[in-house]
Motif scaffolding. Structure first.
Motif, PDB file in Angstrom:
ATOM      1  N   LEU A  74       0.698  -1.171  -0.157  1.00 27.48           N
ATOM      2  CA  LEU A  74       0.041  -0.164   0.101  1.00 27.48           C
ATOM      3  C   LEU A  74       0.910   1.462  -0.095  1.00 27.48           C
ATOM      4  N   GLN A  75       1.969   1.331   0.803  1.00 24.43           N
ATOM      5  CA  GLN A  75       2.913   2.309   0.682  1.00 24.43           C
ATOM      6  C   GLN A  75       3.443   2.718  -0.640  1.00 24.43           C
ATOM      7  N   ALA A  76       3.919   1.459  -1.300  1.00 26.60           N
ATOM      8  CA  ALA A  76       4.164   1.826  -2.542  1.00 26.60           C
ATOM      9  C   ALA A  76       3.454   2.397  -3.494  1.00 26.60           C
ATOM     10  N   ILE A  77       2.156   2.145  -3.311  1.00 26.08           N
ATOM     11  CA  ILE A  77       1.188   2.485  -4.211  1.00 26.08           C
ATOM     12  C   ILE A  77       0.974   4.066  -3.928  1.00 26.08           C
ATOM     13  N   SER A  78       0.908   4.557  -2.706  1.00 20.74           N
ATOM     14  CA  SER A  78       1.004   5.824  -2.357  1.00 20.74           C
ATOM     15  C   SER A  78       2.531   6.770  -2.925  1.00 20.74           C
ATOM     16  N   ASN A  79       3.484   6.161  -2.688  1.00 24.44           N
ATOM     17  CA  ASN A  79       4.809   6.721  -3.090  1.00 24.44           C
ATOM     18  C   ASN A  79       4.923   6.845  -4.567  1.00 24.44           C
ATOM     19  N   ALA A  80       4.273   6.072  -5.320  1.00 21.90           N
ATOM     20  CA  ALA A  80       4.380   5.889  -6.825  1.00 21.90           C
ATOM     21  C   ALA A  80       3.591   6.912  -7.492  1.00 21.90           C
ATOM     22  N   ALA A  81       2.628   7.414  -6.806  1.00 19.50           N
ATOM     23  CA  ALA A  81       1.466   8.258  -7.498  1.00 19.50           C
ATOM     24  C   ALA A  81       2.059   9.610  -7.528  1.00 19.50           C
ATOM     25  N   ASP A  82       1.732  10.443  -8.763  1.00 18.23           N
ATOM     26  CA  ASP A  82       2.354  11.676  -8.818  1.00 18.23           C
ATOM     27  C   ASP A  82       1.257  12.613  -8.232  1.00 18.23           C
ATOM     28  N   ASP A  83       0.260  12.379  -8.318  1.00 16.97           N
ATOM     29  CA  ASP A  83      -0.650  13.231  -7.802  1.00 16.97           C
ATOM     30  C   ASP A  83      -1.369  12.510  -6.252  1.00 16.97           C
ATOM     31  N   PRO A  84      -0.914  13.279  -5.231  1.00 11.81           N
ATOM     32  CA  PRO A  84      -1.583  12.878  -3.716  1.00 11.81           C
ATOM     33  C   PRO A  84      -2.938  12.421  -3.804  1.00 11.81           C
ATOM     34  N   TRP A  85      -3.782  12.950  -4.497  1.00  9.05           N
ATOM     35  CA  TRP A  85      -5.180  12.557  -4.323  1.00  9.05           C
ATOM     36  C   TRP A  85      -5.395  11.046  -4.994  1.00  9.05           C
ATOM     37  N   GLY A  87      -2.891   8.913  -5.371  1.00  7.63           N
ATOM     38  CA  GLY A  87      -2.222   7.915  -4.605  1.00  7.63           C
ATOM     39  C   GLY A  87      -3.136   7.532  -3.533  1.00  7.63           C
ATOM     40  N   PHE A  88      -3.928   8.396  -2.760  1.00 10.15           N
ATOM     41  CA  PHE A  88      -4.678   7.955  -1.896  1.00 10.15           C
ATOM     42  C   PHE A  88      -5.906   7.078  -2.316  1.00 10.15           C
ATOM     43  N   ARG A  89      -6.451   7.595  -3.336  1.00 13.74           N
ATOM     44  CA  ARG A  89      -7.700   6.731  -3.846  1.00 13.74           C
ATOM     45  C   ARG A  89      -7.119   5.371  -4.372  1.00 13.74           C
ATOM     46  N   ARG A  91      -4.670   3.840  -3.242  1.00 14.63           N
ATOM     47  CA  ARG A  91      -4.488   2.689  -1.915  1.00 14.63           C
ATOM     48  C   ARG A  91      -5.609   2.328  -1.450  1.00 14.63           C
ATOM     49  N   CYS A  92      -6.708   3.049  -1.398  1.00 15.58           N
ATOM     50  CA  CYS A  92      -7.841   2.563  -0.776  1.00 15.58           C
ATOM     51  C   CYS A  92      -8.578   1.674  -1.711  1.00 15.58           C
ATOM     52  N   ARG A  93      -8.640   1.707  -2.829  1.00  9.90           N
ATOM     53  CA  ARG A  93      -9.057   0.672  -3.923  1.00  9.90           C
ATOM     54  C   ARG A  93      -8.317  -0.492  -3.655  1.00  9.90           C
ATOM     55  N   ALA A  94      -6.956  -0.296  -3.598  1.00  8.40           N
ATOM     56  CA  ALA A  94      -6.074  -1.557  -3.767  1.00  8.40           C
ATOM     57  C   ALA A  94      -6.212  -2.475  -2.388  1.00  8.40           C
ATOM     58  N   TYR A  95      -6.563  -1.665  -1.263  1.00 10.01           N
ATOM     59  CA  TYR A  95      -6.822  -2.372  -0.048  1.00 10.01           C
ATOM     60  C   TYR A  95      -8.025  -3.318   0.012  1.00 10.01           C
ATOM     61  N   LEU A  96      -9.203  -2.884  -1.016  1.00  6.76           N
ATOM     62  CA  LEU A  96     -10.570  -3.545  -1.128  1.00  6.76           C
ATOM     63  C   LEU A  96     -10.067  -4.588  -2.270  1.00  6.76           C
ATOM     64  N   GLU A  97      -9.319  -4.543  -3.110  1.00 10.86           N
ATOM     65  CA  GLU A  97      -8.950  -5.288  -4.158  1.00 10.86           C
ATOM     66  C   GLU A  97      -8.057  -6.517  -3.537  1.00 10.86           C
ATOM     67  N   MET A  98      -7.550  -6.185  -2.594  1.00 11.04           N
ATOM     68  CA  MET A  98      -6.489  -7.491  -2.066  1.00 11.04           C
ATOM     69  C   MET A  98      -7.435  -8.255  -0.947  1.00 11.04           C
ATOM     70  N   ALA A  99      -8.961  -8.097  -0.890  1.00 11.51           N
ATOM     71  CA  ALA A  99      -9.506  -8.804  -0.243  1.00 11.51           C
ATOM     72  C   ALA A  99      -9.959 -10.066  -1.010  1.00 11.51           C
ATOM     73  N   MET A 100      -9.810  -9.996  -2.354  1.00 10.38           N
ATOM     74  CA  MET A 100      -9.878 -11.106  -3.342  1.00 10.38           C
ATOM     75  C   MET A 100      -8.848 -11.909  -3.347  1.00 10.38           C
ATOM     76  N   GLU A 101      -7.631 -11.543  -2.878  1.00 10.85           N
ATOM     77  CA  GLU A 101      -6.298 -12.426  -2.860  1.00 10.85           C
ATOM     78  C   GLU A 101      -6.649 -13.665  -1.896  1.00 10.85           C
ATOM     79  N   PRO A 102      -6.652 -14.805  -2.523  1.00 10.19           N
ATOM     80  CA  PRO A 102      -6.823 -16.158  -1.514  1.00 10.19           C
ATOM     81  C   PRO A 102      -6.147 -15.997  -0.177  1.00 10.19           C
ATOM     82  N   GLU A 103      -5.013 -15.702  -0.033  1.00  4.58           N
ATOM     83  CA  GLU A 103      -4.005 -15.849   1.042  1.00  4.58           C
ATOM     84  C   GLU A 103      -4.607 -14.754   1.908  1.00  4.58           C
ATOM     85  N   ILE A 104      -4.867 -13.379   1.672  1.00  2.68           N
ATOM     86  CA  ILE A 104      -5.330 -12.520   2.456  1.00  2.68           C
ATOM     87  C   ILE A 104      -6.735 -12.913   3.025  1.00  2.68           C
ATOM     88  N   GLN A 105      -7.537 -13.318   2.113  1.00  2.00           N
ATOM     89  CA  GLN A 105      -8.829 -13.649   2.185  1.00  2.00           C
ATOM     90  C   GLN A 105      -9.346 -14.755   3.415  1.00  2.00           C
TER      91      GLN A 105
END
Length: 195
Positions: A74-85, A87-89, A91-105
């Motif tokens: 998640l930090q890498a997503i924020s750091n890679a974004a040119d636009d802070p908004w 990057g935040f958006r 990051r939040c989306r990625a957090y929800l998308e990770m819920a579909m990864e079998p190990e995390i789920q």
């Protein structure tokens, strides 16, 4: 009795963690036999008890490891974004998308909640503090409305955490992820300052 070196102890611990991650992800915590797990790792139950106390302690250690990796992603997503908004958006989306990864789920969102009661207070504080830092930065740049940053961070993190668990429930799947992402956009529009 043979004394093991620190390096050997760390190798044993790492092997038990790696095996537990694989077995918990495929079989689930409840269906995992400690005898089978330790045999797959090539160690005895005594090694497991020495390093983790019990099966529950092993699960907690696996969850901490996955949480740390998730935080880095998640930090890498924020750091890679040119636009802070953005990057935040993202990051939040990625957090929800990770819920579909079998190990995390399976391990973090289902078994951890059932066995450990969810994230540890320390992990929750870390997540809220990380979110608070992002929100404070966005406020300073005038990108989101002024509010108490800690309160807003707590609400955004809490919403994301609960939505991730909802998405990860048996039968949730892609439909819940799509609904969660659409609702997230609505939530984020509510805090964004109009340009």
């Amino acid at each position: 009795m043979v004394r093991r070196t620190r390096a050997e102890m760390e190798e044993t611990r790492a092997a038990l963690l790696a095996t537990a991650r694989k077995v918990f992800a495929t079989q689930g915590y409840a269906s995992t036999s400690m005898d089978d797990l330790t045999a797959q790792a090539g160690f005895t139950r005594g090694a497991l008890y020495h390093h983790f106390g019990d099966k529950r302690g092993l699960l907690a250690a696996v969850v901490r490891q996955i949480d740390a990796e998730t935080d880095e992603r998640l930090q890498a997503i924020s750091n890679a974004a040119d636009d802070p908004w953005e990057g935040f958006r993202r990051r939040c989306r990625a957090y929800l998308e990770m819920a579909m990864e079998p190990e995390i789920q399976r391990i973090v969102l289902r078994d951890s909640r059932a066995v450990l009661g969810g994230s540890s207070p320390e992990a929750q504080r870390h997540c809220v503090a990380s979110m608070q830092g992002l929100i404070e930065n966005l406020m300073q740049q005038g990108l989101i409305a002024e509010a108490n940053a800690q309160a807003l961070a707590t609400m955004v993190y809490g919403s994301l955490a609960e939505a991730a668990c909802w998405i990860a429930e048996e039968g949730g799947g892609d439909a819940r992820l799509a609904q969660g992402l659409a609702t997230l956009e609505l939530l984020l529009r509510g805090v964004r300052r109009s340009r």
